[in-house]
Design an enzyme around this catalytic site. Structure first.
Site, PDB file in Angstrom:
ATOM      1  N   ARG A   1     -35.023  47.903   1.348  1.00  0.00           N
ATOM      2  CA  ARG A   1     -33.830  49.374   1.360  1.00  0.00           C
ATOM      3  C   ARG A   1     -32.782  47.910   1.933  1.00  0.00           C
ATOM      4  O   ARG A   1     -31.526  48.636   0.725  1.00  0.00           O
ATOM      5  CB  ARG A   1     -33.841  49.989   2.640  1.00  0.00           C
ATOM      6  CG  ARG A   1     -34.686  50.557   2.868  1.00  0.00           C
ATOM      7  CD  ARG A   1     -35.263  52.092   4.204  1.00  0.00           C
ATOM      8  NE  ARG A   1     -33.937  53.011   4.373  1.00  0.00           N
ATOM      9  CZ  ARG A   1     -33.736  52.687   5.536  1.00  0.00           C
ATOM     10  NH1 ARG A   1     -34.188  52.624   6.306  1.00  0.00           N
ATOM     11  NH2 ARG A   1     -32.550  53.893   5.521  1.00  0.00           N
TER      12      ARG A   1
ATOM     13  N   CYS B   1     -27.513  49.216  10.409  1.00  0.00           N
ATOM     14  CA  CYS B   1     -29.202  49.121  10.248  1.00  0.00           C
ATOM     15  C   CYS B   1     -28.695  51.022   9.671  1.00  0.00           C
ATOM     16  O   CYS B   1     -27.680  50.822   8.979  1.00  0.00           O
ATOM     17  CB  CYS B   1     -30.175  49.727  11.079  1.00  0.00           C
ATOM     18  SG  CYS B   1     -28.884  50.816  12.147  1.00  0.00           S
TER      19      CYS B   1
END
Length: 278
Positions: free
Chosen positions: A176, A233
């Site tokens: 990611r 995050c």
């Protein structure tokens, strides 16, 4: 203060602490949190359930998928659990402490001084052969008063500037971070200048925090270990987990609660792709 507690230690202290179960699974489309049903099927005796989506986060919007909660909502939930300002609280989730890390951070952010995470979560409790109950404890009348701002945060502008003065950690999985995949947010990649430090790498195979946290931190930070640290995050959940891991080492870290889901809400913000430097 040790931020973690083992199952055996919790069993010894169970009469003197408030246990809060925050089991949670990341879902999309407003699906019901499976943790609610897991709690109903069996939980630590006396534990109260608090839902991450409805209590420990505000509704999704421009500020991200899990913005900071309204302090009054959390205050009311903690009071129902019997929490007052001097209470000792233990939070836990199913295993890896991702949701528990968020709960730990939110409660600390709201000024609760003594909060620990059950290392290894409910799985560790069961593995230790400790009792499980289906009885839901009666609501209590705690007197906790929320004092937001007791843990450091940065906003989208601060995160953009952080890479010029400190170490900005991206707690998401490498794929990611690199932009190879993005299963949740509309844009793939990372904040330019951020260093990838997957929160899963702070854990051992059984879901507890690895015993060599200090060595792992030395590998992550290298020569930059003395710089101010901020963490983000996808939406501020696993980032809080990484702040917890660092706090266990005595390293104070700032959380960017909006995280990537807020960052990419504005298409004018820069996005970097590619793997972390070796």
């Amino acid at each position: 203060m040790n931020q973690l507690i083992t199952a055996a230690e919790l069993a010894h202290e169970i009469e003197d602490v408030v246990v809060i179960d925050v089991r949670w699974t990341l879902t999309t489309g407003g699906a019901r949190n499976p943790g609610i049903d897991e709690y109903a099927a069996g939980h630590i005796p006396g534990a109260f359930f608090v839902d991450l989506e409805s209590t420990l986060a505000a509704p999704p919007g421009p500020g991200g998928r899990h913005p900071l909660p309204e302090p009054g909502v959390v205050e009311a939930a903690l009071r129902r659990c019997g929490v007052s300002d001097g209470s000792r609280v233990v939070v836990h989730d199913g295993r890896e402490s991702y949701a528990a890390g968020r709960a730990w951070w939110v409660l600390r952010w709201l000024g609760l001084g003594h909060v620990r995470v059950l290392d290894g979560g409910f799985a560790a409790w069961v593995a230790a052969g400790l009792p499980v109950s289906t009885l839901v404890p009666a609501e209590r009348s705690g007197r906790f008063v929320a004092r937001p701002g007791s843990m450091p945060t940065t906003d989208v502008h601060g995160a953009a500037e952080w890479v010029g003065t400190g170490l900005l950690l991206d707690a998401r999985a490498p794929e990611r971070y690199s932009g190879a995949v993005e299963p949740i947010d509309p844009v793939a990649g990372h904040i330019p200048g951020a260093v990838n430090a997957p929160t899963s790498a702070w854990l051992a195979a059984d879901g507890t925090f690895r015993p060599d946290l200090a060595e792992h931190w030395a590998e992550v930070a290298g020569a930059r270990a003395g710089e101010p640290v901020a963490v983000y995050c996808g939406s501020g959940v696993t980032g809080a987990h990484e702040v917890l891991a660092l706090a266990q080492l005595g390293v104070a870290a700032t959380l960017y609660p909006g995280s990537w889901s807020e960052w990419v809400h504005d298409p004018s913000r820069p996005v970097a792709t590619g793997p972390a430097p070796s």
